[in-house]
Design an enzyme around this catalytic site. Structure first.
Site, PDB file in Angstrom:
ATOM      1  N   LYS A   1       0.850   4.639   3.011  1.00 30.88           N
ATOM      2  CA  LYS A   1      -0.031   4.044   4.016  1.00 30.88           C
ATOM      3  C   LYS A   1      -1.422   3.737   3.465  1.00 30.88           C
ATOM      4  O   LYS A   1      -2.115   2.866   4.001  1.00 30.88           O
ATOM      5  CB  LYS A   1      -0.157   4.986   5.219  1.00 30.88           C
ATOM      6  CG  LYS A   1       1.065   4.959   6.139  1.00 30.88           C
ATOM      7  CD  LYS A   1       0.820   5.808   7.373  1.00 30.88           C
ATOM      8  CE  LYS A   1       1.990   5.698   8.341  1.00 30.88           C
ATOM      9  NZ  LYS A   1       2.077   4.352   8.924  1.00 30.88           N
ATOM     10  N   ARG A   2      -1.829   4.433   2.412  1.00 32.16           N
ATOM     11  CA  ARG A   2      -3.167   4.150   1.876  1.00 32.16           C
ATOM     12  C   ARG A   2      -3.267   2.745   1.286  1.00 32.16           C
ATOM     13  O   ARG A   2      -4.356   2.238   1.053  1.00 32.16           O
ATOM     14  CB  ARG A   2      -3.547   5.194   0.821  1.00 32.16           C
ATOM     15  CG  ARG A   2      -2.791   5.085  -0.481  1.00 32.16           C
ATOM     16  CD  ARG A   2      -3.305   6.083  -1.506  1.00 32.16           C
ATOM     17  NE  ARG A   2      -2.548   6.009  -2.741  1.00 32.16           N
ATOM     18  CZ  ARG A   2      -1.443   6.696  -2.975  1.00 32.16           C
ATOM     19  NH1 ARG A   2      -0.967   7.493  -2.035  1.00 32.16           N
ATOM     20  NH2 ARG A   2      -0.802   6.589  -4.136  1.00 32.16           N
TER      21      ARG A   2
END
Length: 444
Positions: A229-230
């Site tokens: 998700k980063r």
């Protein structure tokens, strides 16, 4: 050719899983390997995480990507009777045995003998069920992507294939399900490579020929680390919510590890015609959302205005967007870009004090805006051409730079220094609304 996409419904469909589904779909639907089938198997044996909501997320993601499958979805949990039947067959034939050996027992064995020697249990009357790996020739996988990979039997532990209550474990269930379905090619992520020898031993014990295997390299982010998700959107639903088009996502995912010469934009029809699993690279591919945005922008600009309007209206839940769609088409890269750019046409000017101060705080800005208002009031008819002629005529008569006229008008009608083309925006508002907004700006 018969392939399967077999996700575990433990959450939203990850982008890596979507690529696996796409590659299987391209194999089944493309002409390169003849008529093919793609089955959808939901590996839902983790009952705590395999909720109906998570299963629906899988269906929802595949439907949005427009990846269909053949027949009804297969739920692994509903095949427990068949799994037990196959288990009893292996126990009866001596290929499997009961063992009460624990994980601590296996660790102690490894401490005595090292990792080069696989654990072998003793047959008992009860306990978990282990499969005999046996001795002899190594297990060999002629991987269509990675090439030949071998697994020495003497290094492998006799794997546990069922618990003491006869409920089978993942690798046993997968091998039986692939066998019963007649799967000819297993295309999956390389994180499953370590499962392959265990499944090969199951198939060997059942007297079956294994399918062909192709293990896809994992996806990394632009920084070369495992995709998460980063790095931005990590699931299909997040891509949809971010305003990407399914056809652009299919195109981009197909290129992650596979490519055709120097082509970047490939229609789904071209992907079906050109895709070969043997051409997939064994190196990790990098998912870069900046490149996906650029590619999505190409797709958006090629849509007929009526089609773009329909997609924007479905995405925003608003109607009557055709004129706004037409004047923003060249500037947006995702459907989500549309409303921040064109919402002022429907909801009024944005409240951006910094933009107001930056533009209207300049000496003479209001006087120039008042003159622009008079020029626009005289424009007839009030269309893009006459609006442009009126404002450019003012630039020429005042001997100023275009931005000295255009930006005060833009801030007055949009409340921001960012909008579609200024002439198109003014014309889209219409004379009365454009003049009303300029009057309100002059009165501040």
């Amino acid at each position: 050719m018969k392939v399967r996409f077999a996700p575990s419904p433990t959450g939203a469909l990850h982008i890596g899983g979507a690529r696996t589904a796409l590659y299987n779909w391209l194999l089944a639907r493309g002409p390169a390997y003849g008529d093919g089938e793609m089955l959808l198997r939901i590996e839902d044996t983790d009952r705590e995480r395999s909720t109906p909501e998570n299963v629906e997320q899988i269906f929802d993601a595949l439907r949005w990507l427009e990846l269909d499958w053949d027949g009804d979805p297969i739920f692994q949990s509903q095949r427990a009777d068949r799994h037990r039947e196959a288990l009893e067959q292996l126990l009866a034939s001596g290929h499997a045995y009961h063992s009460n050996a624990t994980a601590d027992d296996v660790r102690a064995f490894k401490q005595r003998h090292g990792d080069e020697k696989g654990f072998r249990g003793e047959a008992e009357d009860s306990g978990a069920v282990r499969l005999r790996v046996g001795e002899g020739e190594p297990l060999r996988v002629d991987d269509l992507i990675r090439g030949e990979t071998t697994f020495a039997r003497e290094h492998m532990d006799d794997p546990v294939i069922a618990r003491a209550d006869s409920s089978v474990l993942y690798n046993f269930a997968v091998a039986v399900d692939d066998l019963d379905a007649g799967i000819t090619h297993v295309v999956r992520g390389e994180d499953h490579l370590s499962n392959t020898p265990k499944q090969l031993v199951v198939l060997e014990a059942l007297g079956a020929q294994p399918p062909a295997y192709a293990h896809l390299p994992l996806l990394h982010g632009p920084d070369g680390k495992k995709l998460s998700k980063r790095h931005g959107a990590a699931s299909v639903q997040e891509l949809r919510d971010a305003g990407y088009l399914p056809e652009a996502v299919r195109n981009y995912l197909a290129l992650l590890g596979w490519g055709h010469e120097d082509d970047t934009k490939l229609s789904t029809e071209e992907l079906l015609r050109l895709f070969r699993i043997e051409d997939v690279s064994r190196n990790p591919a990098r998912f870069d959302e900046t490149k996906l945005r650029w590619l999505n922008g190409l797709y958006l600009r090629e849509l007929p205005v009526d089609e773009l309007t329909a997609r924007l209206e479905a995405y925003t839940g608003r109607e009557g967007l055709r004129e706004a769609a037409a004047i923003t088409q060249e500037k947006i890269q995702t459907l989500a870009d549309f409303w921040p750019l064109a919402g002022f046409l429907f909801d009024g000017p944005a409240d951006d004090p910094a933009a107001w101060e930056r533009v209207m705080g300049r000496n003479g800005a209001k006087e120039t805006l008042a003159q622009a208002r008079e020029a626009l009031a005289r424009a007839e008819p009030f269309d893009v051409e006459t609006v442009e002629a009126a404002l450019r005529g003012l630039v020429e008569s005042l001997g100023v730079k275009p931005k000295d006229v255009f930006q005060p008008v833009r801030v007055a009608i949009a409340g921001s220094t960012v909008s579609p083309g200024i002439f198109e925006s003014v014309a889209a508002l219409g004379r009365d609304e454009a003049l009303r907004r300029i009057d309100a700006a002059l009165a501040r």
